[in-house]
Design an enzyme around this catalytic site. Structure first.
Site, PDB file in Angstrom:
ATOM      1  N   ASP A  72      67.947  14.505 -28.942  1.00 55.37           N
ATOM      2  CA  ASP A  72      68.761  15.127 -29.990  1.00 55.37           C
ATOM      3  C   ASP A  72      68.237  14.750 -31.369  1.00 55.37           C
ATOM      4  O   ASP A  72      68.093  13.568 -31.681  1.00 55.37           O
ATOM      5  CB  ASP A  72      70.218  14.664 -29.874  1.00 55.37           C
ATOM      6  N   ASP A 130      62.641  10.799 -28.207  1.00 56.28           N
ATOM      7  CA  ASP A 130      64.080  10.979 -28.327  1.00 56.28           C
ATOM      8  C   ASP A 130      64.361  12.465 -28.091  1.00 56.28           C
ATOM      9  O   ASP A 130      63.451  13.297 -28.126  1.00 56.28           O
ATOM     10  CB  ASP A 130      64.527  10.541 -29.728  1.00 56.28           C
ATOM     11  N   ASP A 175      63.836  10.551 -34.546  1.00 57.62           N
ATOM     12  CA  ASP A 175      64.331  10.915 -35.876  1.00 57.62           C
ATOM     13  C   ASP A 175      65.251   9.863 -36.459  1.00 57.62           C
ATOM     14  O   ASP A 175      65.712  10.001 -37.590  1.00 57.62           O
ATOM     15  CB  ASP A 175      65.095  12.235 -35.797  1.00 57.62           C
TER      16      ASP A 175
END
Length: 231
Positions: free
Chosen positions: A15, A13, A178
């Site tokens: 961001d 991922d 995240d």
């Protein structure tokens, strides 16, 4: 410890995982809101709205809360979208930064010839520019943005696309992220996952999503691959 001997690809991922982009997203969102004559929000509030792509972020800002107001006029959203895109394109990497441990970990994976890919919900209008400006674009063989395919995370389509592209079995790929969106996508496609404890997960503990591994830093993935720590 769960073996990572067969690991052939790491999907990241963007961001909240590699880049703390919330400061610049907040700047762009608030500039958009000022243009519209609406209330602005502090960076911490905007951080809790990041993770589901630009459309949801913009609609959350227009609603003023995490719950999207589906009664917002389409014309308002379109106007807001144009303003946000303008402001964010002009300020992609003013205050954004790599998280601690990211630069050295990506360099290590590259030196070991482990292929890496990006799977983000960020629109393709922004993704290549951010990767280039923050200095990590050359690490990634494939970059999938939120609008690269018909569906985005938590749908498994982007990860299945990578498996097909690299002709890998599901256990040969790891998704690192995240957010619960990353872990749900990994589970749906049957690949391994590592959840990072920082980033943008709506205030929830990433461990609650049940990733195969949980880490406080990307450096821990290097250690996992080296077999120097257990999970």
């Amino acid at each position: 410890m769960k073996s990572l001997d067969e690991l052939k690809l790491i999907a990241f991922d963007l961001d909240g995982t590699l880049v703390d982009s919330a400061p610049d997203l907040a700047l762009a969102i608030n500039a958009m809101l000022v243009d519209l004559g609406r209330e602005v929000f502090d960076e911490l509030t905007v951080r809790h709205w990041v993770g589901n792509g630009a459309e949801v972020l913009i609609k959350r800002a227009l609603s003023g809360c995490s719950t999207v107001d589906n009664t917002l006029p389409e014309s308002l959203y379109r106007q807001a979208r144009g303003l946000f895109e303008q402001h964010y394109c002009e300020n992609l990497c003013i205050a954004s930064r790599l998280y601690d441990g990211v630069a050295e970990s990506l360099a290590t994976f590259s030196q070991r010839n482990i292929p890496m890919a990006i799977v983000t919900n960020k629109p393709s209008l922004f993704t290549p520019g951010l990767l280039k400006q923050i200095g990590i674009a050359d690490y990634f063989d494939v970059v999938l943005s939120g609008d690269s395919l018909a569906r985005k995370k938590p749908d498994p389509l982007p990860l299945q696309h990578l498996l097909d592209h690299y002709q890998l079995a599901n256990q040969q790929m790891m998704m690192v992220g995240d957010s619960k969106n990353d872990i749900q996508a990994a589970k749906a496609v049957g690949c391994r996952s590592l959840g990072l404890t920082y980033g943008y997960n709506y205030g929830e503990d990433i461990a609650l999503s049940g990733p195969d591994f949980v880490a406080d830093s990307l450096v821990e993935l290097v250690e996992l691959i080296d077999g120097s720590v257990t999970a």
